[in-house]
Design a protein around this motif. Structure first.
Motif, PDB file in Angstrom:
ATOM      1  N   ARG A 122      41.660 -38.486  -9.961  1.00  0.00           N
ATOM      2  CA  ARG A 122      42.287 -39.047  -8.767  1.00  0.00           C
ATOM      3  C   ARG A 122      43.595 -38.324  -8.500  1.00  0.00           C
ATOM      4  O   ARG A 122      44.332 -37.989  -9.427  1.00  0.00           O
ATOM      5  CB  ARG A 122      42.594 -40.539  -8.956  1.00  0.00           C
ATOM      6  N   ASP A 175      40.232 -42.763  -4.154  1.00  0.00           N
ATOM      7  CA  ASP A 175      41.570 -43.318  -4.381  1.00  0.00           C
ATOM      8  C   ASP A 175      41.472 -44.731  -4.957  1.00  0.00           C
ATOM      9  O   ASP A 175      42.420 -45.503  -4.889  1.00  0.00           O
ATOM     10  CB  ASP A 175      42.393 -43.318  -3.089  1.00  0.00           C
ATOM     11  N   CYS A 202      35.236 -40.351   1.672  1.00  0.00           N
ATOM     12  CA  CYS A 202      35.111 -40.241   0.219  1.00  0.00           C
ATOM     13  C   CYS A 202      33.687 -39.838  -0.102  1.00  0.00           C
ATOM     14  O   CYS A 202      32.738 -40.325   0.531  1.00  0.00           O
ATOM     15  CB  CYS A 202      35.461 -41.568  -0.466  1.00  0.00           C
ATOM     16  N   LEU A 227      38.074 -37.186  -1.798  1.00  0.00           N
ATOM     17  CA  LEU A 227      38.422 -37.608  -3.157  1.00  0.00           C
ATOM     18  C   LEU A 227      38.659 -39.113  -3.195  1.00  0.00           C
ATOM     19  O   LEU A 227      39.178 -39.702  -2.256  1.00  0.00           O
ATOM     20  CB  LEU A 227      39.672 -36.868  -3.620  1.00  0.00           C
ATOM     21  N   ASN A 263      43.169 -36.541   0.437  1.00  0.00           N
ATOM     22  CA  ASN A 263      42.031 -37.308  -0.081  1.00  0.00           C
ATOM     23  C   ASN A 263      40.929 -37.445   0.957  1.00  0.00           C
ATOM     24  O   ASN A 263      39.737 -37.296   0.655  1.00  0.00           O
ATOM     25  CB  ASN A 263      42.491 -38.692  -0.535  1.00  0.00           C
ATOM     26  N   ARG A 284      47.175 -39.067   1.397  1.00  0.00           N
ATOM     27  CA  ARG A 284      46.054 -39.728   2.064  1.00  0.00           C
ATOM     28  C   ARG A 284      45.250 -38.711   2.877  1.00  0.00           C
ATOM     29  O   ARG A 284      44.002 -38.737   2.875  1.00  0.00           O
ATOM     30  CB  ARG A 284      46.582 -40.847   2.963  1.00  0.00           C
TER      31      ARG A 284
END
Length: 365
Positions: free
Chosen positions: A121, A159, A191, A157, A152, A149
């Motif tokens: 993470r 979170d 994600c 990715l 990600n 943010r």
């Protein structure tokens, strides 16, 4: 409230401090009856600092609570405030005293972190004691989180919580029931869904590698994508989307620049620093990549200068600091040096490059 009785004679201890402690820089230790270090502190004027402990109100003041638990106070004089700061930090790192909170740091600074595990993470942290890959320091934790943010979301990715179970696509035999991601980010294509087997382990690792390359300044691809999406939205007349992409671009650009400035600032902390000392006890600190590699009395004779030149030459022969994550073992020291030379810009006038010392071109005086 029941107050604990002191475990030593505070009146006698106060008298000893008043008679023996001098008003000069020092690192001091509060120790218990078994000799364990309870607290480490530094002082520019030792006696004045220690006497404040005896004037503190118990149990309201932390200083009084530390003194109440201590059996003795020990100290080592230092040649300067800088040496005392450095000595305090290293002693805290060595003893991990119970009453020392993590080193007092500028709470406006933060680090971008990458955790360990099969599905790392990205995060923002102001702590320096975590075993994570760490980049920075950078100002404004809030802006850092906004930029994170965007990274990600662009790279897909996760979170979610660190303890979230991870199941990659190549573990498909584990899924007897229909898969469902743990949050809505996967549904919005923000994600890749490593919590529910929607991505292979190698593919997720590739996205993490892309994030690392960005944090280390080796690629600007997330910025390039934001620019491309902004222009595409503008060309099709979707100006609301173009504005959103411009905001993402600005956040990524700020973070990229902040990380580059941090790397440059740390790299510039490479020199020999002549610390004149508060009582004429001059020291030569060999600083490289934001870490004090060696410290000696200032070399004033030809033999001393030749010996110190050999130390500098040997250090220069070692591999230099990389653009990778900051080592956990030295990050507090790097922060200390950044803070010291920012608050004392005149100290930079007493620095010389390692090359000048290695080539013996620095004057003796």
């Amino acid at each position: 409230m029941t107050l604990l009785l002191p475990i030593t004679d505070l009146t006698a201890l106060r008298r000893r401090v008043k008679l023996l402690a001098e008003n000069r820089p020092a690192v001091y230790r509060m120790v218990d009856p078994a000799g364990r270090v309870l607290y480490v502190g530094k002082a520019r004027r030792l006696r004045a600092r220690l006497m404040t402990y005896f004037r503190a109100s118990y149990p309201d003041d932390k200083a009084a609570r530390i003194l109440q638990a201590a059996h003795d106070i020990q100290w080592d004089y230092q040649p300067s405030e800088f040496a005392a700061l450095l000595g305090e930090l290293r002693m805290i790192r060595k003893h991990r005293p119970a009453y020392n909170v993590s080193m007092n740091r500028n709470r406006r600074l933060a680090f971008l972190t990458i955790s360990a595990g099969p599905a790392p993470r990205l995060g923002v942290s102001q702590r320096t004691d975590q075993e994570v890959r760490r980049y920075g320091p950078i100002p404004s934790p809030g802006r850092a989180r906004e930029a994170l943010r965007v990274i990600n979301d662009l790279l897909g990715l996760r979170d979610c919580a660190e303890k979230m179970p991870i199941y990659f696509a190549d573990q498909g035999d584990l899924f007897a029931e229909p898969r469902r991601a743990g949050c809505m980010r996967h549904d919005f294509r923000l994600c890749t869904g490593p919590c529910a087997g929607f991505v292979a382990e190698w593919a997720y690792a590739g996205q993490v590698a892309a994030a690392v390359a960005f944090l280390e300044g080796r690629t600007a691809q997330p910025i390039d994508r934001a620019v491309t999406e902004m222009m595409t939205a503008s060309d099709r007349g979707d100006f609301a989307a173009a504005v959103r992409w411009r905001e993402r671009f600005e956040r990524l650009e700020w973070l990229f620049a902040a990380l580059n400035r941090a790397r440059a600032a740390i790299a510039l902390l490479t020199f020999v620093y002549r610390d004149t000392g508060d009582y004429g006890d001059e020291r030569a600190h060999l600083v490289r990549g934001g870490v004090v590699r060696a410290a000696f009395p200032w070399p004033s004779t030809p033999i001393e200068r030749e010996a110190f030149r050999a130390v500098v030459t040997e250090e220069m022969a070692q591999p230099g600091p990389s653009a990778g994550p900051l080592p956990t073992s030295t990050v507090d020291e790097t922060l200390l040096l950044l803070s010291w030379f920012r608050r004392h810009p005149e100290a930079l006038r007493r620095t010389e490059s390692l090359e000048a010392w290695s080539e013996a071109t620095v004057p003796a005086s």
